[in-house]
Design an enzyme around this catalytic site. Structure first.
Site, PDB file in Angstrom:
ATOM      1  CG  ASP A  55      31.799  36.803  36.362  1.00  0.00           C
ATOM      2  OD1 ASP A  55      32.226  36.534  37.506  1.00  0.00           O
ATOM      3  OD2 ASP A  55      31.146  37.841  36.117  1.00  0.00           O
ATOM      4  CG  ASN A  82      45.720  36.184  38.158  1.00  0.00           C
ATOM      5  OD1 ASN A  82      46.621  36.624  38.864  1.00  0.00           O
ATOM      6  ND2 ASN A  82      45.115  36.945  37.245  1.00  0.00           N
ATOM      7  CB  SER A 133      47.583  33.744  48.165  1.00  0.00           C
ATOM      8  OG  SER A 133      47.239  34.321  49.404  1.00  0.00           O
ATOM      9  CE1 TYR A 147      43.245  41.316  47.216  1.00  0.00           C
ATOM     10  CE2 TYR A 147      45.060  42.385  48.365  1.00  0.00           C
ATOM     11  CZ  TYR A 147      44.610  41.533  47.379  1.00  0.00           C
ATOM     12  OH  TYR A 147      45.506  40.894  46.553  1.00  0.00           O
ATOM     13  CE  LYS A 151      44.186  37.815  47.039  1.00  0.00           C
ATOM     14  NZ  LYS A 151      43.971  36.876  45.909  1.00  0.00           N
TER      15      LYS A 151
END
Length: 272
Positions: A55, A82, A133, A147, A151
């Site tokens: 995690d 990822n 990314s 979100y 990134k």
């Protein structure tokens, strides 16, 4: 012991699962990590795959997974960050705790993994780190501000890190997929705050969702993104960025070719 070994986070579904399978099929030792190892599916039971719990928000689990990887395969050559998820909705409607959680996973989680693996790579005088990314780290889009801001942060962090770690013979790379995959969007849609009951956003969101829906019709498959990731890890270069997917290619080209004013007008036109 002669095989190269890779650890990848978020291997239970989507890009991570497809990437773990591709590397294993190509003869790599793969440490497929995920929060719930019971979700490993067809990765479990393969001789060259170690399924391990990790995690990214729990440093102890990261340390344990790295220790288990080296104990099982002898060495780690590459790490792919990822794991991540999307937080959707109009910014005004998203609770602070939801914003913090998205950054905890998508940004600080990546930093947690890198903080744990860099001493290992530095000691062995080589290693490769690849962060998954998003094209959304280059191009802003409405109703995905939280979100995409994770990134954007990941893009800047990774570029800075690549210069630092080059001095330690550690290569750092970014793969920037387009719109993601259906499993990712299905999970992320559960984190959609929408308009939060603020009716004045309704007409805009209707237009925005229609425009984003058109982009989603051209999403690359997880297998195609996995192929780009594999190429980035194995091409032997120090190249930083790899674009993957055609769904938002025109937006990236507009960002790179147009003046700021023309680009902003172009983007507003996409959602007007």
């Amino acid at each position: 012991m002669d095989k190269r070994t890779l650890l990848i986070t978020g291997s239970s579904t989507g890009f991570g699962h497809a990437t773990a399978k591709l590397f294993a099929d190509r003869g790599w030792n793969v440490v497929a990590t995920m929060r719930d190892v019971s979700a490993a599916g067809d990765l479990a039971g393969r001789n060259n795959v170690l399924v391990s719990r990790l995690d990214v928000t729990e440093p102890a689990s990261i340390d344990q997974a790295i220790k288990a990887s080296i104990g099982h395969f002898g060495k780690l050559d590459a790490v792919i960050n990822n794991a991540g998820y999307g937080q959707y909705g109009i910014f005004e409607t998203i609770p602070q705790e939801s914003i913090q959680r998205n950054f905890d996973v998508n940004v600080f989680g990546v930093m947690n993994v890198i903080r744990a693996i860099v001493p290992v790579f530095r000691k062995q005088k080589e290693g490769l780190i690849l962060n998954v990314s998003s094209v959304g780290g280059l191009v802003g889009l409405p109703s995905i501000s939280i979100y995409l801001s994770t990134k954007f942060a990941l893009e800047g962090f990774t570029e800075c890190l690549s210069y630092e770690l080059a001095s330690q013979n550690i290569v750092v790379k970014l793969v920037e997929p387009g719109g993601g995959d259906t499993a990712f969007h299905a999970r992320s849609s559960k984190q959609n705050a929408g308009d939060g009951g603020i009716d004045s956003y309704g007409p805009f969101l209707e237009r925005a969702y229609a425009a984003l829906g058109k982009l989603a019709q051209h999403m690359a498959t997880p297998e195609r993104i996995a192929a780009v990731i594999y190429g980035a890890v194995t091409d032997g270069t120090k190249r930083l960025r790899y674009f993957a997917g055609d769904d938002v290619k025109h937006l990236v080209e507009a960002r790179r070719k147009l003046s700021d004013e023309d680009y902003e007008n172009y983007m507003r036109g996409q959602f007007a």
